[in-house]
Design an enzyme around this catalytic site. Structure first.
Site, PDB file in Angstrom:
ATOM      1  N   CYS A 131      15.019  -1.193  -5.268  1.00 36.90           N
ATOM      2  CA  CYS A 131      16.470  -1.410  -5.363  1.00 36.90           C
ATOM      3  C   CYS A 131      16.817  -1.867  -6.783  1.00 36.90           C
ATOM      4  CB  CYS A 131      16.936  -2.455  -4.354  1.00 36.90           C
ATOM      5  SG  CYS A 131      17.092  -1.855  -2.663  1.00 36.90           S
ATOM      6  N   ASN A 150       3.428   7.032   2.049  1.00 36.54           N
ATOM      7  CA  ASN A 150       2.719   5.971   2.765  1.00 36.54           C
ATOM      8  C   ASN A 150       3.722   5.246   3.650  1.00 36.54           C
ATOM      9  OD1 ASN A 150       0.232   6.463   1.476  1.00 36.54           O
ATOM     10  ND2 ASN A 150       0.846   5.225  -0.284  1.00 36.54           N
ATOM     11  N   HIS A 167      10.552   0.321   0.388  1.00 35.84           N
ATOM     12  CA  HIS A 167      11.765   1.090   0.079  1.00 35.84           C
ATOM     13  C   HIS A 167      11.260   2.532   0.028  1.00 35.84           C
ATOM     14  CE1 HIS A 167      15.606   1.608  -2.570  1.00 35.84           C
ATOM     15  NE2 HIS A 167      15.067   2.810  -2.462  1.00 35.84           N
ATOM     16  N   HIS A 210       9.950   6.099  -0.482  1.00 36.99           N
ATOM     17  CA  HIS A 210       9.605   6.804  -1.728  1.00 36.99           C
ATOM     18  C   HIS A 210       8.564   7.860  -1.423  1.00 36.99           C
ATOM     19  CE1 HIS A 210       6.807   3.373  -1.331  1.00 36.99           C
ATOM     20  NE2 HIS A 210       5.890   4.171  -1.869  1.00 36.99           N
TER      21      HIS A 210
HETATM   22  P1  AMP Z   1       3.136   2.536  -1.986  1.00 33.80           P
HETATM   23  O1  AMP Z   1       1.766   1.945  -2.096  1.00 33.80           O
HETATM   24  O2  AMP Z   1       3.173   3.891  -1.330  1.00 33.80           O
HETATM   25  O3  AMP Z   1       4.123   1.561  -1.376  1.00 33.80           O
HETATM   26  O4  AMP Z   1       3.582   2.840  -3.480  1.00 33.80           O
HETATM   27  C1  AMP Z   1       4.230   1.933  -4.291  1.00 33.80           C
HETATM   28  C2  AMP Z   1       3.980   2.397  -5.692  1.00 33.80           C
HETATM   29  O5  AMP Z   1       4.925   1.780  -6.532  1.00 33.80           O
HETATM   30  C3  AMP Z   1       2.591   2.052  -6.245  1.00 33.80           C
HETATM   31  O6  AMP Z   1       1.908   3.245  -6.614  1.00 33.80           O
HETATM   32  C4  AMP Z   1       2.906   1.163  -7.454  1.00 33.80           C
HETATM   33  O7  AMP Z   1       2.039   1.396  -8.546  1.00 33.80           O
HETATM   34  C5  AMP Z   1       4.338   1.556  -7.773  1.00 33.80           C
HETATM   35  N1  AMP Z   1       5.137   0.543  -8.430  1.00 33.80           N
HETATM   36  C6  AMP Z   1       5.273  -0.761  -8.078  1.00 33.80           C
HETATM   37  N2  AMP Z   1       6.120  -1.396  -8.916  1.00 33.80           N
HETATM   38  C7  AMP Z   1       6.536  -0.461  -9.821  1.00 33.80           C
HETATM   39  C8  AMP Z   1       7.408  -0.482 -10.943  1.00 33.80           C
HETATM   40  N3  AMP Z   1       8.058  -1.607 -11.321  1.00 33.80           N
HETATM   41  N4  AMP Z   1       7.587   0.670 -11.648  1.00 33.80           N
HETATM   42  C9  AMP Z   1       6.949   1.798 -11.285  1.00 33.80           C
HETATM   43  N5  AMP Z   1       6.118   1.890 -10.218  1.00 33.80           N
HETATM   44  C10 AMP Z   1       5.906   0.781  -9.503  1.00 33.80           C
HETATM   45 ZN    ZN Z   2      15.108  -1.258  -1.788  1.00 29.60          ZN
END
Ligand code: AMP
Ligand code: ZN
Length: 117
Positions: A12, A90, A101, A103
């Site tokens: 967010c 995931n 959130h 993705h």
């Molecule tokens: P998940 O494990 O499917 O919830 O993926 C979350 C992803 O978000 C992970 O691959 C993290 O490396 C990535 N992530 C977390 N914080 C950030 C951020 N500030 N900018 C870019 N990617 C992020």
């Molecule tokens: Zn969010």
């Protein structure tokens, strides 16, 4: 409330611009940026600007935005010059979800023939 920004949600904050990200594509409803901890030469994340906890909840509440996540993932992969790529949603901590959130991960740029499926 579903769809409203959640305090403490890192995606967010990226959507609102409060946390910087390397954004590669944006639409009115989605944002595509580079994963901060890339697992492949290309590792992008496509998110809806609205907050839903995971992809299925997004699809139930906002089916058009869920579909747009897929078209944006394809356009982003094309923009990176990828003919082959993998999309990952995931869902749940045991599946490796760390950001609650919705993705989709877009991975490519190396052979991805090893894996769970
Ligand atoms: P998940 O494990 O499917 O919830 O993926 C979350 C992803 O978000 C992970 O691959 C993290 O490396 C990535 N992530 C977390 N914080 C950030 C951020 N500030 N900018 C870019 N990617 C992020
Ligand atoms: Zn969010």
């Amino acid at each position: 409330m579903a769809g409203e920004p959640q305090a403490g949600c890192v995606f967010c904050k990226i959507a609102s611009g409060d946390i910087p990200a390397t954004v590669v594509r944006r639409t009115e409803r989605t944002l595509t940026f580079r994963d901060i901890s890339p697992q492949a030469p290309t590792h992008l994340l496509v998110i809806p600007r609205v907050h839903h906890s995971n992809a299925a909840e997004l699809a139930a509440a906002e089916p058009l935005i869920a579909a747009e996540l897929l078209t944006e993932a394809g356009e982003a992969a094309r923009g990176e010059g990828l003919e082959s790529y993998r999309l990952i949603f995931n869902t749940g901590a045991e599946a490796g979800q760390t950001v609650f959130h919705a993705h989709v991960h877009v991975l490519g740029g190396k052979p991805l023939t090893e894996g769970l499926v």
